[in-house]
Design a protein around this motif. Structure first.
Motif, PDB file in Angstrom:
ATOM      1  N   HIS A   1       0.796  -1.221   0.000  1.00 54.41           N
ATOM      2  CA  HIS A   1       0.000   0.000   0.000  1.00 54.41           C
ATOM      3  C   HIS A   1       0.831   1.275   0.000  1.00 54.41           C
ATOM      4  O   HIS A   1       0.322   2.346  -0.331  1.00 54.41           O
ATOM      5  CB  HIS A   1      -0.946   0.010   1.210  1.00 54.41           C
ATOM      6  N   HIS A   2       2.090   1.192   0.400  1.00 51.69           N
ATOM      7  CA  HIS A   2       2.936   2.385   0.434  1.00 51.69           C
ATOM      8  C   HIS A   2       4.154   2.275  -0.484  1.00 51.69           C
ATOM      9  O   HIS A   2       4.928   3.226  -0.589  1.00 51.69           O
ATOM     10  CB  HIS A   2       3.404   2.675   1.872  1.00 51.69           C
ATOM     11  N   GLY A   3       4.321   1.103  -1.111  1.00 48.51           N
ATOM     12  CA  GLY A   3       5.430   0.935  -2.033  1.00 48.51           C
ATOM     13  C   GLY A   3       6.793   1.021  -1.365  1.00 48.51           C
ATOM     14  O   GLY A   3       7.745   1.544  -1.950  1.00 48.51           O
ATOM     15  N   ILE A   4       6.895   0.510  -0.123  1.00 49.63           N
ATOM     16  CA  ILE A   4       8.155   0.544   0.626  1.00 49.63           C
ATOM     17  C   ILE A   4       8.736  -0.863   0.652  1.00 49.63           C
ATOM     18  O   ILE A   4       8.024  -1.839   0.925  1.00 49.63           O
ATOM     19  CB  ILE A   4       7.929   1.040   2.069  1.00 49.63           C
ATOM     20  N   ALA A   5      10.006  -0.964   0.380  1.00 51.26           N
ATOM     21  CA  ALA A   5      10.660  -2.283   0.387  1.00 51.26           C
ATOM     22  C   ALA A   5      10.564  -2.912   1.781  1.00 51.26           C
ATOM     23  O   ALA A   5      10.688  -2.224   2.796  1.00 51.26           O
ATOM     24  CB  ALA A   5      12.112  -2.147  -0.037  1.00 51.26           C
ATOM     25  N   ARG A   6      10.359  -4.214   1.801  1.00 48.92           N
ATOM     26  CA  ARG A   6      10.225  -4.891   3.096  1.00 48.92           C
ATOM     27  C   ARG A   6      11.496  -4.777   3.919  1.00 48.92           C
ATOM     28  O   ARG A   6      11.449  -4.701   5.146  1.00 48.92           O
ATOM     29  CB  ARG A   6       9.846  -6.361   2.875  1.00 48.92           C
ATOM     30  N   SER A   7      12.640  -4.797   3.262  1.00 49.41           N
ATOM     31  CA  SER A   7      13.896  -4.678   4.012  1.00 49.41           C
ATOM     32  C   SER A   7      13.957  -3.346   4.750  1.00 49.41           C
ATOM     33  O   SER A   7      14.451  -3.260   5.883  1.00 49.41           O
ATOM     34  CB  SER A   7      15.092  -4.813   3.067  1.00 49.41           C
ATOM     35  N   THR A   8      13.438  -2.273   4.114  1.00 41.92           N
ATOM     36  CA  THR A   8      13.386  -0.955   4.755  1.00 41.92           C
ATOM     37  C   THR A   8      12.438  -0.982   5.947  1.00 41.92           C
ATOM     38  O   THR A   8      12.740  -0.452   7.024  1.00 41.92           O
ATOM     39  CB  THR A   8      12.919   0.106   3.742  1.00 41.92           C
ATOM     40  N   LEU A   9      11.302  -1.614   5.768  1.00 39.09           N
ATOM     41  CA  LEU A   9      10.313  -1.692   6.840  1.00 39.09           C
ATOM     42  C   LEU A   9      10.833  -2.513   8.015  1.00 39.09           C
ATOM     43  O   LEU A   9      10.677  -2.134   9.178  1.00 39.09           O
ATOM     44  CB  LEU A   9       9.015  -2.299   6.306  1.00 39.09           C
ATOM     45  N   VAL A  10      11.461  -3.640   7.701  1.00 33.71           N
ATOM     46  CA  VAL A  10      12.003  -4.492   8.761  1.00 33.71           C
ATOM     47  C   VAL A  10      13.064  -3.742   9.554  1.00 33.71           C
ATOM     48  O   VAL A  10      13.096  -3.787  10.790  1.00 33.71           O
ATOM     49  CB  VAL A  10      12.571  -5.787   8.164  1.00 33.71           C
ATOM     50  N   ALA A  11      13.912  -2.994   8.871  1.00 34.84           N
ATOM     51  CA  ALA A  11      14.962  -2.240   9.547  1.00 34.84           C
ATOM     52  C   ALA A  11      14.351  -1.191  10.488  1.00 34.84           C
ATOM     53  O   ALA A  11      14.817  -0.997  11.616  1.00 34.84           O
ATOM     54  CB  ALA A  11      15.881  -1.570   8.533  1.00 34.84           C
ATOM     55  N   ALA A  12      13.278  -0.515  10.037  1.00 41.43           N
ATOM     56  CA  ALA A  12      12.626   0.503  10.865  1.00 41.43           C
ATOM     57  C   ALA A  12      11.961  -0.127  12.083  1.00 41.43           C
ATOM     58  O   ALA A  12      12.085   0.370  13.214  1.00 41.43           O
ATOM     59  CB  ALA A  12      11.603   1.273  10.042  1.00 41.43           C
ATOM     60  N   PHE A  13      11.251  -1.243  11.886  1.00 39.52           N
ATOM     61  CA  PHE A  13      10.586  -1.910  13.003  1.00 39.52           C
ATOM     62  C   PHE A  13      11.613  -2.417  14.020  1.00 39.52           C
ATOM     63  O   PHE A  13      11.402  -2.314  15.238  1.00 39.52           O
ATOM     64  CB  PHE A  13       9.737  -3.075  12.488  1.00 39.52           C
ATOM     65  N   GLU A  14      12.732  -2.973  13.512  1.00 37.75           N
ATOM     66  CA  GLU A  14      13.754  -3.484  14.431  1.00 37.75           C
ATOM     67  C   GLU A  14      14.374  -2.354  15.250  1.00 37.75           C
ATOM     68  O   GLU A  14      14.653  -2.519  16.442  1.00 37.75           O
ATOM     69  CB  GLU A  14      14.826  -4.230  13.639  1.00 37.75           C
ATOM     70  N   GLN A  15      14.563  -1.193  14.612  1.00 34.94           N
ATOM     71  CA  GLN A  15      15.131  -0.051  15.331  1.00 34.94           C
ATOM     72  C   GLN A  15      14.182   0.393  16.461  1.00 34.94           C
ATOM     73  O   GLN A  15      14.615   0.618  17.589  1.00 34.94           O
ATOM     74  CB  GLN A  15      15.364   1.111  14.368  1.00 34.94           C
ATOM     75  N   LEU A  16      12.892   0.498  16.159  1.00 37.42           N
ATOM     76  CA  LEU A  16      11.923   0.918  17.173  1.00 37.42           C
ATOM     77  C   LEU A  16      11.748  -0.134  18.259  1.00 37.42           C
ATOM     78  O   LEU A  16      11.515   0.195  19.431  1.00 37.42           O
ATOM     79  CB  LEU A  16      10.577   1.229  16.507  1.00 37.42           C
ATOM     80  N   ALA A  17      11.889  -1.396  17.878  1.00 36.08           N
ATOM     81  CA  ALA A  17      11.820  -2.450  18.890  1.00 36.08           C
ATOM     82  C   ALA A  17      13.018  -2.378  19.829  1.00 36.08           C
ATOM     83  O   ALA A  17      12.889  -2.566  21.047  1.00 36.08           O
ATOM     84  CB  ALA A  17      11.742  -3.817  18.204  1.00 36.08           C
ATOM     85  N   SER A  18      14.202  -2.082  19.277  1.00 34.89           N
ATOM     86  CA  SER A  18      15.389  -1.972  20.123  1.00 34.89           C
ATOM     87  C   SER A  18      15.295  -0.782  21.076  1.00 34.89           C
ATOM     88  O   SER A  18      15.862  -0.796  22.163  1.00 34.89           O
ATOM     89  CB  SER A  18      16.644  -1.846  19.255  1.00 34.89           C
ATOM     90  N   GLU A  19      14.539   0.264  20.676  1.00 33.01           N
ATOM     91  CA  GLU A  19      14.344   1.423  21.538  1.00 33.01           C
ATOM     92  C   GLU A  19      13.235   1.191  22.559  1.00 33.01           C
ATOM     93  O   GLU A  19      13.040   2.010  23.471  1.00 33.01           O
ATOM     94  CB  GLU A  19      13.998   2.652  20.693  1.00 33.01           C
ATOM     95  N   GLY A  20      12.489   0.110  22.402  1.00 32.73           N
ATOM     96  CA  GLY A  20      11.431  -0.208  23.355  1.00 32.73           C
ATOM     97  C   GLY A  20      10.048   0.211  22.947  1.00 32.73           C
ATOM     98  O   GLY A  20       9.084  -0.032  23.674  1.00 32.73           O
ATOM     99  N   TYR A  21       9.935   0.853  21.784  1.00 31.72           N
ATOM    100  CA  TYR A  21       8.619   1.334  21.363  1.00 31.72           C
ATOM    101  C   TYR A  21       7.725   0.207  20.856  1.00 31.72           C
ATOM    102  O   TYR A  21       6.502   0.271  21.007  1.00 31.72           O
ATOM    103  CB  TYR A  21       8.761   2.387  20.264  1.00 31.72           C
ATOM    104  N   LEU A  22       8.304  -0.783  20.211  1.00 37.84           N
ATOM    105  CA  LEU A  22       7.528  -1.845  19.600  1.00 37.84           C
ATOM    106  C   LEU A  22       7.855  -3.188  20.213  1.00 37.84           C
ATOM    107  O   LEU A  22       8.946  -3.400  20.763  1.00 37.84           O
ATOM    108  CB  LEU A  22       7.791  -1.893  18.084  1.00 37.84           C
ATOM    109  N   GLN A  23       6.899  -4.102  20.098  1.00 40.85           N
ATOM    110  CA  GLN A  23       7.085  -5.497  20.498  1.00 40.85           C
ATOM    111  C   GLN A  23       6.665  -6.392  19.339  1.00 40.85           C
ATOM    112  O   GLN A  23       5.628  -6.152  18.714  1.00 40.85           O
ATOM    113  CB  GLN A  23       6.213  -5.843  21.711  1.00 40.85           C
TER     114      GLN A  23
END
Length: 324
Positions: A56-78
């Motif tokens: 829906h946003h035309g973003i590569a999955r590798s980019t999305l995974v990297a962003a989610f992993e960064q936020l998870a490491s900061e504690g924002y996401l689980q």
């Protein structure tokens, strides 16, 4: 099958600048972090999957995974195996509906009518109710036949054609208005034509519409006391002035003429079952109210409260029935 998104946190404002020197994954991190901090995405909400975001946003999955992993490491996401990615409900300082960066907004500047409505609104009145005996305004909702209702609803919906998706007549669906006329004639003795019936989404919208059409700013409304606080608010919100009329064992009596009631445009009554005291207004007193309305060129609003709930016999006729 397309992925279902109805339980996802809304992400309508992802703004990615593909010409920027800032990597896309970092732009995502910054925007998602800000949404979580501002309360736009609430603790415990589920984020769309990387597959859905890619489509829906035309973003590569590798980019999305990297962003989610960064936020998870900061504690924002689980990340929960088999369930998806969620905003961490235990992250320090986050609270449902707010956020660590949320500020107390200044109240908006409203019109006089808007301020009157907001000032008289007690939000606790609309809190979810617990079903218990003798609770005003709430029938035995735990006994509502949801399955039967759902089957009837589906049966009717399957018969409708595409024209039903249009706006239709301002007064409401014509066959429904005809059916309402038949019902009130058989049930309450009310003789009316479909042109006199307007379908609304409830009594509150009906009262707001009546007040908007018939009340000028400062116009007086005679209203039973005690009565519904929400109904009172409808008149106040349209700039009206509510004049209380005490309720006795026979309901509200027509007040004497005088400066207090002179020029009243409306009178709100519940003669068949006074709310909240339950008294029934005798016929002679109803005729007095009709005479008051004629003499003052005013309107009677008859809220036929609880007329559908009878232990036996037929309900008393409506005031309108005596006006013929």
């Amino acid at each position: 099958m397309p992925e279902q998104t109805k339980h996802f946190a809304p992400l309508p404002f992802l703004q990615l600048d593909r010409t920027s020197a800032t990597p896309l994954y970092l732009q995502l991190v910054q925007q998602l972090r800000r949404m979580i901090q501002d309360g736009g995405i609430k603790p415990g909400q589920k984020l769309p999957s990387t597959r859905w975001l890619k489509e829906h946003h035309g973003i590569a999955r590798s980019t999305l995974v990297a962003a989610f992993e960064q936020l998870a490491s900061e504690g924002y996401l689980q990340s929960r195996t088999g369930s998806g990615t969620f905003v961490n409900p235990e992250f320090p300082g986050l609270h449902p509906g707010t956020g660590i960066a949320a500020e107390q907004p200044q109240p908006p500047k409203l019109s006089q009518r808007g301020a009157a409505a907001a000032g008289g609104l007690d939000l606790s009145y609309f809190d979810p109710v617990r079903v218990r005996p003798f609770l005003a305004n709430v029938p035995a909702i735990d006994l509502f036949p949801h399955k039967i209702w759902g089957r009837i609803e589906n049966r009717i919906r399957n018969r409708l054609d595409s024209t039903m998706m249009a706006y239709g007549q301002p007064g409401g669906y014509a066959p429904l208005r005809v059916a309402i006329c038949d019902h009130v004639l058989n049930r309450r003795g009310l003789k009316c034509s479909p042109a006199q019936v307007i379908v609304t989404n409830g009594s509150q919208q009906s009262l707001n519409l009546i007040a908007a059409l018939l009340l000028d700013p400062g116009g007086k409304v005679l209203m039973e006391d005690p009565s519904s606080p929400v109904v009172r608010l409808s008149f106040l919100a349209q700039g009206g002035t509510v004049v209380p009329v005490p309720v006795t064992e026979t309901g509200a009596a027509v007040p004497p003429d005088g400066p207090r009631t002179d020029g009243a445009r409306l009178a709100y009554l519940t003669p068949s079952c006074q709310y909240p005291l339950g008294t029934v207004m005798p016929i002679a007193q109803r005729l007095e109210w009709m005479d008051w309305a004629r003499r003052n060129d005013s309107w009677l609003i008859e809220d036929d409260l609880d007329n559908e709930f009878m232990f036996g016999g037929r309900p008393d006729p409506a005031i309108y029935c005596d006006d013929h």
